[in-house]
Design a protein around this motif. Sequence first.
Motif, PDB file in Angstrom:
ATOM      1  N   LEU A  47      -2.348   2.349  -1.955  1.00  8.85           N
ATOM      2  CA  LEU A  47      -1.351   1.550  -2.649  1.00  8.85           C
ATOM      3  C   LEU A  47      -1.486   1.687  -4.162  1.00  8.85           C
ATOM      4  O   LEU A  47      -0.480   1.807  -4.888  1.00  8.85           O
ATOM      5  CB  LEU A  47      -1.476   0.085  -2.238  1.00  8.85           C
ATOM      6  CG  LEU A  47      -1.079  -0.261  -0.799  1.00  8.85           C
ATOM      7  CD1 LEU A  47      -1.384  -1.722  -0.512  1.00  8.85           C
ATOM      8  CD2 LEU A  47       0.412   0.011  -0.581  1.00  8.85           C
ATOM      9  N   TYR A 100      -0.159   4.950  -5.252  1.00  9.14           N
ATOM     10  CA  TYR A 100       1.313   4.933  -5.238  1.00  9.14           C
ATOM     11  C   TYR A 100       1.848   4.233  -6.487  1.00  9.14           C
ATOM     12  O   TYR A 100       2.801   4.693  -7.121  1.00  9.14           O
ATOM     13  CB  TYR A 100       1.793   4.231  -3.973  1.00  9.14           C
ATOM     14  CG  TYR A 100       3.300   4.057  -3.915  1.00  9.14           C
ATOM     15  CD1 TYR A 100       4.132   5.113  -3.511  1.00  9.14           C
ATOM     16  CD2 TYR A 100       3.885   2.847  -4.276  1.00  9.14           C
ATOM     17  CE1 TYR A 100       5.511   4.955  -3.478  1.00  9.14           C
ATOM     18  CE2 TYR A 100       5.259   2.673  -4.235  1.00  9.14           C
ATOM     19  CZ  TYR A 100       6.055   3.728  -3.834  1.00  9.14           C
ATOM     20  OH  TYR A 100       7.427   3.575  -3.800  1.00  9.14           O
ATOM     21  N   VAL A 101       1.216   3.103  -6.857  1.00  5.99           N
ATOM     22  CA  VAL A 101       1.656   2.359  -8.045  1.00  5.99           C
ATOM     23  C   VAL A 101       1.497   3.210  -9.299  1.00  5.99           C
ATOM     24  O   VAL A 101       2.349   3.194 -10.209  1.00  5.99           O
ATOM     25  CB  VAL A 101       0.857   1.049  -8.151  1.00  5.99           C
ATOM     26  CG1 VAL A 101       1.135   0.354  -9.491  1.00  5.99           C
ATOM     27  CG2 VAL A 101       1.211   0.120  -7.012  1.00  5.99           C
ATOM     28  N   SER A 119       6.379  -4.179  -8.132  1.00  7.75           N
ATOM     29  CA  SER A 119       6.884  -3.966  -6.774  1.00  7.75           C
ATOM     30  C   SER A 119       5.962  -4.661  -5.774  1.00  7.75           C
ATOM     31  O   SER A 119       4.924  -5.221  -6.134  1.00  7.75           O
ATOM     32  CB  SER A 119       6.959  -2.469  -6.478  1.00  7.75           C
ATOM     33  OG  SER A 119       5.665  -1.891  -6.556  1.00  7.75           O
ATOM     34  N   ILE A 120       6.398  -4.598  -4.497  1.00  9.32           N
ATOM     35  CA  ILE A 120       5.567  -5.227  -3.455  1.00  9.32           C
ATOM     36  C   ILE A 120       4.196  -4.558  -3.400  1.00  9.32           C
ATOM     37  O   ILE A 120       3.166  -5.229  -3.245  1.00  9.32           O
ATOM     38  CB  ILE A 120       6.294  -5.136  -2.092  1.00  9.32           C
ATOM     39  CG1 ILE A 120       7.605  -5.919  -2.146  1.00  9.32           C
ATOM     40  CG2 ILE A 120       5.404  -5.647  -0.970  1.00  9.32           C
ATOM     41  CD1 ILE A 120       8.420  -5.824  -0.868  1.00  9.32           C
ATOM     42  N   GLN A 121       4.196  -3.232  -3.511  1.00 13.72           N
ATOM     43  CA  GLN A 121       2.921  -2.518  -3.475  1.00 13.72           C
ATOM     44  C   GLN A 121       2.013  -2.946  -4.630  1.00 13.72           C
ATOM     45  O   GLN A 121       0.787  -3.126  -4.453  1.00 13.72           O
ATOM     46  CB  GLN A 121       3.165  -0.999  -3.535  1.00 13.72           C
ATOM     47  CG  GLN A 121       3.881  -0.437  -2.333  1.00 13.72           C
ATOM     48  CD  GLN A 121       5.397  -0.581  -2.450  1.00 13.72           C
ATOM     49  OE1 GLN A 121       5.896  -1.197  -3.400  1.00 13.72           O
ATOM     50  NE2 GLN A 121       6.109  -0.039  -1.472  1.00 13.72           N
ATOM     51  N   GLU A 122       2.588  -3.121  -5.793  1.00  9.27           N
ATOM     52  CA  GLU A 122       1.773  -3.536  -6.937  1.00  9.27           C
ATOM     53  C   GLU A 122       1.273  -4.959  -6.767  1.00  9.27           C
ATOM     54  O   GLU A 122       0.129  -5.284  -7.140  1.00  9.27           O
ATOM     55  CB  GLU A 122       2.586  -3.408  -8.227  1.00  9.27           C
ATOM     56  CG  GLU A 122       1.750  -3.632  -9.488  1.00  9.27           C
ATOM     57  CD  GLU A 122       2.532  -3.356 -10.746  1.00  9.27           C
ATOM     58  OE1 GLU A 122       1.989  -3.604 -11.844  1.00  9.27           O
ATOM     59  OE2 GLU A 122       3.696  -2.890 -10.644  1.00  9.27           O
ATOM     60  N   LEU A 159       0.503  -6.331  -3.986  1.00 19.57           N
ATOM     61  CA  LEU A 159      -0.636  -6.241  -3.052  1.00 19.57           C
ATOM     62  C   LEU A 159      -1.907  -5.756  -3.766  1.00 19.57           C
ATOM     63  O   LEU A 159      -3.010  -6.263  -3.507  1.00 19.57           O
ATOM     64  CB  LEU A 159      -0.289  -5.295  -1.895  1.00 19.57           C
ATOM     65  CG  LEU A 159       0.794  -5.777  -0.936  1.00 19.57           C
ATOM     66  CD1 LEU A 159       1.126  -4.698   0.099  1.00 19.57           C
ATOM     67  CD2 LEU A 159       0.350  -7.061  -0.233  1.00 19.57           C
ATOM     68  N   VAL A 160      -1.720  -4.790  -4.664  1.00 20.45           N
ATOM     69  CA  VAL A 160      -2.880  -4.320  -5.442  1.00 20.45           C
ATOM     70  C   VAL A 160      -3.425  -5.434  -6.320  1.00 20.45           C
ATOM     71  O   VAL A 160      -4.646  -5.649  -6.420  1.00 20.45           O
ATOM     72  CB  VAL A 160      -2.495  -3.088  -6.280  1.00 20.45           C
ATOM     73  CG1 VAL A 160      -3.613  -2.719  -7.254  1.00 20.45           C
ATOM     74  CG2 VAL A 160      -2.162  -1.910  -5.383  1.00 20.45           C
TER      75      VAL A 160
END
Length: 1005
Positions: A885, A888-889, A899-902, A904-905
């Motif tokens: 993740l 990806y960020v 974003s959602i991924q960020e 989560l990070v």
Amino acid sequence: MCTASKNVLFLLQARKSWIEDMLFKRECVKFIPSSRDLHRCNPVCQVCQNLIRCCCGRLMGEHSWQESIAPISLCPGPEQDVEEDWSIELHTKASPTNAYGTIDFQDTAARVCRAKVCEPLNYYARVAVDTKAELLLQLMLREWQMERPKLLLIVQGGSENFTLPPKVKQAFSKGLITAARSTGAWILTDGINTGVSRYVGDAVKTYGGHNLRKRNTVGISPWGVIDNNTDLIGRDVFRPYQPLGNPLSKRSRLNGFHSHFILVDDGTLGKHGCQQGLRRRLEKHIQLQKIHPRLNHGVPVVCVVVEGGPAIVSTVLDYVSSVPPVPVFVFEGSGRAADLLAFLHKQTAVDRQLDTDIKEDFLVRIGDVFGVEREEVLQLYNLLLQCMDHRESITIFDSESDDQMAPDAAILTATLKGTKASPADQLSMALGWDRADIAKKNILVCGQQWQVGSLEQAMLDALVMDRVSFVKLLIDNGMTMSCFLTVDRLEELYNTSHGQTNRFLHHLVEDAKQSSLPVGYRLTLIDMGLVIEYLIGAAYRSTYTRKNFRAAYRTKIKDRRYESSASLSKQRQGIIPTSGTSRNLQDLHFFRTAQPYKIKGEPDASETDTSHSSSREKAVTPGLDDAPLLVPFNFNDLFVWAVLQQRQQMALFLWQHGEEALARATVACKLYRSMAFEARQSSMDDNIAERLKGYSLEFGQLAVDVLDCAFRQNEQMAMKLLTSEMEEWSHFTCLQMAVSSCNRSFVSHSCTQTLLTDLWTGSLNWRKNSFLKITLSLLLPPVIFLLEFKSKAEMCHVPQSHEAMLFGRDSGKSVPAHNRTNYKGTQDAEQGVSFHNKRLGPVSETISSITMQCLSWITMLYEFYTAPVVKFWFHTMSYLAFLMLFSYVVLVKMEDHPSIQEWLVIAYILSTAVEKTREVLMSEPRNLSQKLKVWFSEYWNISDFTAILLFLAALALRWNADPYKTAGRISYCLDIIFWFVRVMDLLAVNQHAGPYLTMITKMCC
């Protein structure tokens, strides 16, 4: 010229100056003819100068006329006294000595011995007959660097050559040298190469070893009777000397196996006996010296008699009748005076008077032995009888007897008994000699009366003087540490001056306290606690630094200031912190895990006993106001003291006593290793660091040996030893201490590896395909119920949390999970009948079975998810997902809002920060600075801290517009490097990648 060379030269000049200022010689300055009837002429002719001798023994030409004029005539003048007698005081003059230095004996035997030492050590000095004994002792101790005597062996006997029987010679030689070497004694003889002095030299040659510095055999000889004494003239010189002279010469030669020579000069030439007065004064002065700085008793003196003429009888009487008496040890069978003393001693054992016929035979024997007339025989007989009036100071040794003890032990025993000292003084003498065998046989015997506190003082002296054998002897005779050890005595032991070791300990205290100590600072137990914490490190907390101890210690100091005296019972009380009930619960838990499975409904006798003992401990556990005891295991305190004082032999002995042998071995290994590191850091002598490292390895090997022995006897209990918390050592475990001390042999032992494997797998029972099973179970949780779990008996050696104790497991063999039943419904292995079948009906049994089945499933889920290996793989998988993740960020375009991924990070890293904060706050050190110091001592914690701070800074920047947003993105890119490097820590666990990472790390370092 270098500084060291200048210092050596200065010391040599100071030594030379002192000897020439304080020591003198004597020379005859007036010629008085020894005979009145020889040829005389006026003026003195050549015949008179070559024939007539002075009363000093020299010819006229041999006199030095620098201070006076040579006589013109030998005939007395009108105003001159015809009957003038020569005397030392009137006719000799003292002047600075002109003969001192080192003798190089030329015979082959002496050369062989001298070749095995660094330098020749046969020192000599010419001194006047009236020299003070204080100056002679200062010469031997300060200038000749002799060790202080703990015993003075005076050897008296015949001065002419005689033959000793083989058994007597062996007993005399071995007994004398063994007694001297084992006690650090000085041996005083005439120093010449004839008579009994020659036998002493032969004994030194045979049994004395090659170290001349430890021989301390002093010859006190007349300067005037030494053959070729003019060869020795010179100030601070190195003179060759040939001990084998002309057999027809009336002069004597020095014996080459004596280490030091005092050549007594009374101004005469060729006359014996002038040294006796100075020798006796020196003996009495040495007798007044302390046997050891800690002991109040003087140096014991014993006279050893071998053969001897009529003068020896008077000498023996002088010794035994003096105050205090000097014991006399007589070797029977050596001849002449010694045999007469032995015979009379035995014949007068019952009745002090001889029978008439025995007396006449004895008188005839005296005349035959000495070759004297009847009148002199009677005088000698009376002297012998006077000697028998002090028979308790005379010991006869018969080397032909089979029931005699060893000659060295006999000499020392005679010394103890002949001095008529009290038992405490005798014990002090034996302690100074370090001869526990003598104390065991003659002092610490049944029926001996002791003053109050004398044995405690002896134990303290034995510890300070590092007398391991005496500490063992006193413990074997009933000395208990609970009665002996007090705070004051323990602090006295720590403040004992021990040279470089004491200075090193002060340096450790300064490092631990981060401050300099004033001159004369007295160490306290609190200081020692800080040193122990400093050396062990991590979160270790010493008993001496805990709050309860500090409060009680301050109270004790205040009481000591206001109380002028205290009773003995109060002096025997020390200080420890109260233990409380938490440790009792831990002990109870440890005891339960070692026992087979018990049904809850049945009472357990062990639990009942434990609860009673716990209540008793509560009742007797003292508070701060009750002067609590020092420690439950007092040997631990002495053991740590011996380690910090670098007394390895004492530490090894104390390690064998008390409890927790494995724990103390690992603690000593850690302490010594840390001390070796501190010694290297302090730029101290390399030998100190190497010695401490050797001590650490020795205790590390002892720990391995103990663990191996325990593992062979009982594997599960051996593994319990590794994980059980040590109350006396800050609740550390042996495994923690071994890892901290880098004891690789200990960690690589089969017992340790087996335990680590069980700790790693937890309750899961598998050997193969663990990764696949864990992955499948994490992805498909129902698979967990198909796994095998270990039984309680198989897990009894693994420490468990309080939550794990709430979930019981059966004590049978491990079985598949779907075949396992609840632990209350399990049939008893011996009775074969279900416990619930006896008491519950069908309906209740069905309900209980369903409930227990659900509880069993919950237990399996708990055991699976709490297993360390499962936690590790779950963490690894989640960490890899986090990296994906985060990558990806970093790789995609950054939007204005995360974003959602960020998100989560961000959540992952913030939760990691919270977890790291919890680790710091929950660590054992007392204050926050120590908590942070311990936490930051690990590399990966520093890496995580840096990564979290960098991420938080990047997160703050990315919410702003450009160029701050771009800077935040760049910080993200830099921050992900730390998180990728963190993968190496995870790979280190792998059995294939781990060794390679270790090798790469060492090569990089």
